[in-house]
Write an enzyme that holds these catalytic residues in place. Structure first.
Site, mmCIF file in Angstrom:
data_model
loop_
_atom_site.group_PDB
_atom_site.id
_atom_site.type_symbol
_atom_site.label_atom_id
_atom_site.label_comp_id
_atom_site.label_asym_id
_atom_site.label_seq_id
_atom_site.Cartn_x
_atom_site.Cartn_y
_atom_site.Cartn_z
ATOM 1 N N ARG A 55 1.536 -7.010 -0.451
ATOM 2 C CA ARG A 55 0.154 -6.599 -0.291
ATOM 3 C C ARG A 55 -0.497 -6.142 -1.593
ATOM 4 O O ARG A 55 -1.547 -6.625 -1.987
ATOM 5 C CB ARG A 55 0.032 -5.451 0.724
ATOM 6 N N THR A 56 0.138 -5.182 -2.271
ATOM 7 C CA THR A 56 -0.523 -4.521 -3.404
ATOM 8 C C THR A 56 -0.733 -5.508 -4.563
ATOM 9 O O THR A 56 -1.815 -5.550 -5.157
ATOM 10 C CB THR A 56 0.312 -3.319 -3.866
ATOM 11 N N LYS A 83 16.296 -9.471 -20.263
ATOM 12 C CA LYS A 83 17.124 -9.460 -21.486
ATOM 13 C C LYS A 83 17.260 -8.049 -22.041
ATOM 14 O O LYS A 83 17.730 -7.849 -23.156
ATOM 15 C CB LYS A 83 16.487 -10.350 -22.555
ATOM 16 N N ARG A 105 3.656 -1.103 -10.911
ATOM 17 C CA ARG A 105 4.545 -0.621 -9.850
ATOM 18 C C ARG A 105 5.939 -0.527 -10.454
ATOM 19 O O ARG A 105 6.409 -1.469 -11.109
ATOM 20 C CB ARG A 105 4.558 -1.559 -8.654
ATOM 21 N N HIS A 133 1.170 6.567 -4.392
ATOM 22 C CA HIS A 133 0.618 5.213 -4.233
ATOM 23 C C HIS A 133 -0.883 5.416 -3.952
ATOM 24 O O HIS A 133 -1.359 5.224 -2.829
ATOM 25 C CB HIS A 133 1.323 4.531 -3.063
HETATM 26 N N1 CP Z 1 1.725 -1.110 1.305
HETATM 27 C C1 CP Z 1 2.369 -1.652 0.264
HETATM 28 O O1 CP Z 1 2.470 -1.066 -0.823
HETATM 29 O O2 CP Z 1 2.898 -2.902 0.492
HETATM 30 P P1 CP Z 1 3.628 -3.792 -0.596
HETATM 31 O O3 CP Z 1 4.945 -3.148 -0.908
HETATM 32 O O4 CP Z 1 3.791 -5.148 0.067
HETATM 33 O O5 CP Z 1 2.760 -3.863 -1.822
#
Ligand code: CP
Length: 322
Positions: A55-56, A83, A105, A133
């Site tokens: 999603r993100t 590497k 992320r 998040h």
């Molecule tokens: N909600 C969320 O962060 O989903 P993803 O891990 O798929 O990005």
């Protein structure tokens, strides 16, 4: 607003309102035939993902593309990280290539903060370890405001593995900031020891909480972050804390069911429950694009005003803005 978005605590309640209102303007772009405005034309957004995401990552990519930015998707597989290249050297490399914004992320809490020391552009936290998040929280708050018409005074339960959930932390901070009444629900082993400072209530009894809710927000058991056995068994957890059809019947009329995804159907949420009309899980995903467009636009100081009418983008696509 700050140059970066690392934590919900970087934002005032006025900032949150501004982000949501700007997202309102951008949401309409997603309904057009040509889903694009020129606000970030010539700017470069890098998606730097050291952890899996559906999603993100896709949402940020679409958001940046709909703003006409150039987008680079970086994942560790196939890069020089394999590497042994460090986060710092990767960041300096992206900086040298002219990244205006880096969306990161990472499994290590605090990585986005480290990144801000090495790059000149804006850094957006797309999930760091068990810390935060913030863009997920903002899209959730957007969805609640859109559906219920307000945030002040609404009653929200965040149910499940709060201890390992960066979503629970960011969403609690965002909702409390906006005047909502938040209850964290889960087994004592999965409630963080520092929640007294979050401004929330805690319960271990789902059945007692559910009848009083405007929003029931379910969390996934984060097995990948658990270093010990926190619940006796998945079946036991499901029975005590899962959102079942029986529990949905106890929700007040009009209450929303939410989940950040990815879901484990049959564990924290019954499969039938996830598909009910009051489950707004797909709406959360759709709204995420508009909220991330808003954030990129506000943090990068977009050059064009947020769009109001379809004719604007059609005229701009035809070159009238050049
Ligand atoms: N909600 C969320 O962060 O989903 P993803 O891990 O798929 O990005």
């Amino acid at each position: 607003m700050n140059k970066h978005l690392l934590s919900i605590n970087d934002l005032t309640s006025e900032d949150v309102i501004r982000i949501l209102d700007t997202a309102d303007s951008f949401r309409e772009v997603g309904t057009r035939v040509i889903k694009k405005v020129p606000a970030l034309r010539g700017r470069t957004v890098v998606n730097l993902f050291y952890e899996n995401s559906t999603r993100t990552r896709i949402s940020f990519e679409l958001a940046a593309k709909r703003l006409s930015a150039d987008v680079i998707n970086f994942s560790t597989g196939g890069s020089s990280v394999a590497k042994g290249e460090s986060l710092k050297d990767t960041a300096l490399t992206l900086q040298a290539m002219g990244a205006d914004a880096i969306v990161i992320r990472h499994s290590s809490s605090g990585s986005p903060y480290a990144l801000t020391r090495w790059v000149h552009g804006s850094v957006l936290n797309a999930g760091d370890g068990t810390h935060e998040h913030p863009t997920q929280a903002l899209l959730d708050v957007y969805t609640i405001r859109e559906r219920l018409g307000r945030l002040e005074g609404i009653r929200v339960a965040i149910v499940g593995d709060v201890l390992h959930s960066r979503v629970a932390r960011s969403l609690s901070f965002a909702l409390v900031k906006m005047g909502a009444d938040v209850t964290l629900v889960g087994p004592p082993t999965l409630i963080p020891p520092d929640v007294a400072a979050w401004g929330v209530q805690v319960s271990h009894d789902v059945d007692a909480v559910v009848p009083k809710l405007d929003v029931c927000y379910m969390l996934r058991i984060q097995r990948e972050r658990q270093r010990q056995q926190y619940v006796p068994s998945v079946r036991e957890y499901s029975r005590l804390f899962g959102l079942t059809t029986r529990r949905v019947a106890m929700l007040p009329e009009g209450a929303l069911i939410m989940h950040p995804g990815p879901m484990n159907r049959g564990v924290e949420i019954d499969s039938d429950v996830a598909d009910l009309p009051q489950a707004v899980i797909e709406e959360q995903v759709t709204n995420g694009i508009a909220v991330r467009m808003s954030l990129l636009y506000l943090l990068l100081g977009g050059s064009a005003p947020p769009p109001g009418r379809a004719e604007d983008s059609e005229r701009e696509e035809a070159g009238a803005d050049a």
